[in-house]
Design an enzyme around this catalytic site. Structure first.
Site, PDB file in Angstrom:
ATOM      1  NE  ARG A  65      -4.484  50.448-133.382  1.00  0.00           N
ATOM      2  CZ  ARG A  65      -3.470  50.998-134.081  1.00  0.00           C
ATOM      3  NH1 ARG A  65      -2.355  51.346-133.469  1.00  0.00           N
ATOM      4  NH2 ARG A  65      -3.581  51.185-135.381  1.00  0.00           N
TER       5      ARG A  65
ATOM      6  CG  ASP B 118      -5.388  40.848-110.389  1.00  0.00           C
ATOM      7  OD1 ASP B 118      -6.183  41.695-109.943  1.00  0.00           O
ATOM      8  OD2 ASP B 118      -5.714  39.934-111.179  1.00  0.00           O
TER       9      ASP B 118
ATOM     10  CE  LYS C 208     -14.037  40.225-112.610  1.00  0.00           C
ATOM     11  NZ  LYS C 208     -14.720  39.793-113.818  1.00  0.00           N
TER      12      LYS C 208
ATOM     13  CE1 TYR D  35     -11.440  34.334-113.978  1.00  0.00           C
ATOM     14  CE2 TYR D  35      -9.912  35.468-115.430  1.00  0.00           C
ATOM     15  CZ  TYR D  35     -11.126  34.840-115.215  1.00  0.00           C
ATOM     16  OH  TYR D  35     -12.019  34.728-116.245  1.00  0.00           O
TER      17      TYR D  35
HETATM   18  O1  P1T Z   1     -12.585  39.287-117.019  1.00  0.00           O
HETATM   19  P1  P1T Z   1     -11.488  40.283-117.195  1.00  0.00           P
HETATM   20  O2  P1T Z   1     -11.944  41.706-117.103  1.00  0.00           O
HETATM   21  O3  P1T Z   1     -10.647  40.026-118.409  1.00  0.00           O
HETATM   22  O4  P1T Z   1     -10.505  40.138-115.924  1.00  0.00           O
HETATM   23  C1  P1T Z   1      -9.765  38.987-115.659  1.00  0.00           C
HETATM   24  C2  P1T Z   1      -9.500  38.886-114.178  1.00  0.00           C
HETATM   25  C3  P1T Z   1      -8.255  39.244-113.703  1.00  0.00           C
HETATM   26  N1  P1T Z   1      -7.958  39.184-112.382  1.00  0.00           N
HETATM   27  C4  P1T Z   1      -8.872  38.791-111.476  1.00  0.00           C
HETATM   28  C5  P1T Z   1      -8.508  38.737-110.035  1.00  0.00           C
HETATM   29  C6  P1T Z   1     -10.154  38.421-111.898  1.00  0.00           C
HETATM   30  O5  P1T Z   1     -11.034  38.029-110.968  1.00  0.00           O
HETATM   31  C7  P1T Z   1     -10.480  38.449-113.287  1.00  0.00           C
HETATM   32  C8  P1T Z   1     -11.799  38.019-113.798  1.00  0.00           C
HETATM   33  N2  P1T Z   1     -12.515  37.197-112.907  1.00  0.00           N
HETATM   34  C9  P1T Z   1     -13.747  36.663-113.104  1.00  0.00           C
HETATM   35  C10 P1T Z   1     -14.457  36.801-114.228  1.00  0.00           C
HETATM   36  C11 P1T Z   1     -14.260  35.880-111.970  1.00  0.00           C
HETATM   37  O6  P1T Z   1     -15.484  35.618-111.878  1.00  0.00           O
HETATM   38  O7  P1T Z   1     -13.448  35.499-111.104  1.00  0.00           O
END
Ligand code: P1T
Length: 381
Positions: free
Chosen positions: A47, A171, A196, A99
């Site tokens: 951790r 972000d 992503k 998001y």
């Molecule tokens: O899904 P996660 O890995 O927890 O990430 C969240 C997140 C944060 N910031 C942005 C700009 C994002 O697009 C996302 C996650 N977005 C999607 C799942 C989507 O389809 O837009």
């Protein structure tokens, strides 16, 4: 080292014992100690740190030009770690387009705990400045934003936040460090949904923070260690492997994104196309200034009919694009923000910022652009 070399070598070294070029997946929770409290090699419990995760974190710090990288179990876990720097009565100024999951965390978790949020389009710098007071502790933006592809002038915001000693987090999920490096423009923290483009193959959920200042990086590592949302070694390996081709993939995503956007602009059934690479995008000049020459693979658009039914039919009829949440993988995906990724934003708020019921968001992949355009053509037909 230039960026394209950093994606492959940044922060990396061959494994000590065997010379393995890629770090092994250190599938271990704990590490032997010779005498109590003195770890053999710096590692004591996964951790706190794991060598595969360390390799990824060093790569992240390298490609975003930060002092410290931290890898989390999801993008939202990374965002959550930033929010843990705040206390009740602190205020956050956030971009109005975010998001849906980020908006949900801010309004349904942290607002409830006494943190105040202002959502504003930060292209209106006067409005942004007017919201700053002595309680303002954090500014949070996405650029380009999800799903409306607004672009925020990172340098202009950083000038203000640095002067006022307010933390500025970006972000950078949509742009990736191949196109845009916010820490070089004055931001303090970069966040990624590494699910992503960094991972790039739709096979892992992961998040990342890259922190410019080593001391703040240490504090954030403590928060991560103390609360526990770390990335497992197998997933860390997958993201590290993804990063090695980031430059090649994003280059092709951008070429295809521009082609798809240009095609949509000329289509008689399409009303509005949201893509920062279009000359008439309201923030095109800022995008040109802060993104390195191309504009990524995310494209959103609406229908002339304005009909939700048309957007649904289009999404159902796609054959090469897959109708699914998420983005940034090699394969093309299509999404209906109002019904899917941004459904957690209340309808009046969605309407206010422009997430209409006929809005479609495309994550343009790295297939042959001709096949993608043919697919869009048949589905629009
Ligand atoms: O899904 P996660 O890995 O927890 O990430 C969240 C997140 C944060 N910031 C942005 C700009 C994002 O697009 C996302 C996650 N977005 C999607 C799942 C989507 O389809 O837009």
């Amino acid at each position: 080292m230039k960026f394209n070399t950093k994606t492959i070598h940044g922060g990396q070294h061959h494994e000590e014992h065997t010379g393995a070029v890629m770090p092994p997946v250190f599938q271990t929770s704990t590490y032997a100690q010779k005498t109590p409290g003195v770890p053999l090699n710096g590692y004591e419990y996964s951790r706190a740190a794991n060598p595969t995760r360390t390799a990824l974190e060093d790569a992240l710090a390298s490609i975003e030009n930060g002092a410290r990288g931290l890898a989390f179990s999801s993008g939202l876990a990374a965002t959550d770690c930033v929010m843990k720097l705040l206390k009740p009565n602190d205020e956050v100024i956030a971009m109005d387009d975010l998001y849906g999951g980020t908006y949900r965390m801010f309004t349904r978790i942290y607002q409830e705990l006494g943190i105040k949020f202002h959502f504003v389009d930060m292209n209106d710098l006067d409005k942004f400045k007017s919201l700053i007071n002595e309680n303002t502790k954090l500014v949070w933006v996405e650029t380009p934003t999800n799903p409306l592809m607004k672009v925020v002038d990172i340098e202009a915001i950083a000038k203000i936040t640095n002067e006022k000693k307010i933390l500025f987090a970006v972000d950078n999920t949509f742009a990736t460090p191949y196109l845009q490096r916010p820490l070089d423009m004055g931001a303090d923290i970069v966040m990624h949904s590494a699910t992503k483009y960094l991972g790039g193959h739709s096979d892992v959920i992961a998040g990342a923070l890259i922190i410019k200042d080593a001391e703040l990086g240490e504090k954030m590592h403590f928060l991560q260690f103390a609360t526990g949302a770390t990335l497992g070694p197998q997933d860390a390996y997958l993201v590290l492997r993804g990063i090695k081709t980031l430059h090649l993939r994003v280059q092709r995503h951008s070429e295809n994104g521009q082609k798809v956007a240009d095609y949509l602009v000329a289509h008689p059934k399409v009303a509005k196309v949201y893509y920062p690479g279009l000359k008439d995008h309201p923030n095109h000049e800022i995008a040109k200034k802060q993104m390195s020459g191309s504009f990524g693979g995310m494209v959103s658009f609406t229908f002339k009919s304005g009909a939700k039914a048309d957007s649904i039919k289009f999404l159902e009829d796609l054959k090469v694009f897959t109708l699914a949440e998420s983005l940034g993988g090699v394969e093309s995906l299509a999404n209906h923000p109002a019904l899917m990724t941004h459904a957690s934003i209340p309808e009046p708020k969605r309407k206010e910022i422009g997430i209409t019921d006929d809005l479609v968001r495309l994550s343009v992949g790295i297939e042959d652009a001709e096949d993608l355009i043919k697919d869009i053509e048949q589905a629009l037909g």
